[in-house]
Motif scaffolding. Structure first.
Motif, PDB file in Angstrom:
ATOM      1  N   THR A  20      -9.676  -5.214   0.563  1.00 56.01           N
ATOM      2  CA  THR A  20      -8.255  -4.912   0.774  1.00 56.01           C
ATOM      3  C   THR A  20      -7.329  -6.043   0.330  1.00 56.01           C
ATOM      4  O   THR A  20      -6.114  -5.896   0.397  1.00 56.01           O
ATOM      5  N   ASP A  51      -1.513   2.110  -3.072  1.00 54.26           N
ATOM      6  CA  ASP A  51      -1.742   1.600  -1.718  1.00 54.26           C
ATOM      7  C   ASP A  51      -0.561   0.808  -1.176  1.00 54.26           C
ATOM      8  O   ASP A  51      -0.347   0.755   0.031  1.00 54.26           O
ATOM      9  N   ARG A  52       0.187   0.156  -2.068  1.00 53.42           N
ATOM     10  CA  ARG A  52       1.279  -0.733  -1.652  1.00 53.42           C
ATOM     11  C   ARG A  52       2.486  -0.553  -2.579  1.00 53.42           C
ATOM     12  O   ARG A  52       2.901  -1.490  -3.254  1.00 53.42           O
TER      13      ARG A  52
END
Length: 107
Positions: A20, A51-52
């Protein structure tokens, strides 16, 4: 494809320990691009963005630049426009200006 560099192998190993870690993920994506593994590099950047999406401004820039380098101008422009908006939302004028300059060079 050529043999993986020691740097890339180290990044892959580090990511196995902490999959991660956004910094490692970005670093590996960029290393893939540097080594000519464009598809893997792009996929890794896209996954990081997914994801971000509001935090990884540099990923938009690298992905847009990668598309520009292969003359995929529509994809480059779309990616860079989104990146500029994300950078401005974060108050990152420098990144917005860099991506804006690259975007302007596509015209």
């Amino acid at each position: 494809m050529a043999e993986k560099s020691p740097r890339r192998l180290k990044l892959e190993e580090s990511l196995r320990d902490d999959p991660t870690d956004a910094f490692l993920r970005y670093g590996l994506a960029v290393q893939c691009l540097r080594e000519g593994d464009v598809e893997e590099g792009r996929e890794r950047l896209k996954a990081l963005i997914a994801d971000r999406p509001d935090d990884e401004v540099a990923a938009y820039q690298q992905l847009g630049q990668s598309y520009a380098e292969t003359e995929e101008f529509a994809a480059a422009a779309a990616t860079l426009r989104t990146g500029v908006a994300k950078a401005l939302a974060r108050g990152d004028q420098h990144a917005a200006a860099e991506m804006g300059g690259l975007l302007d060079s596509l015209d």
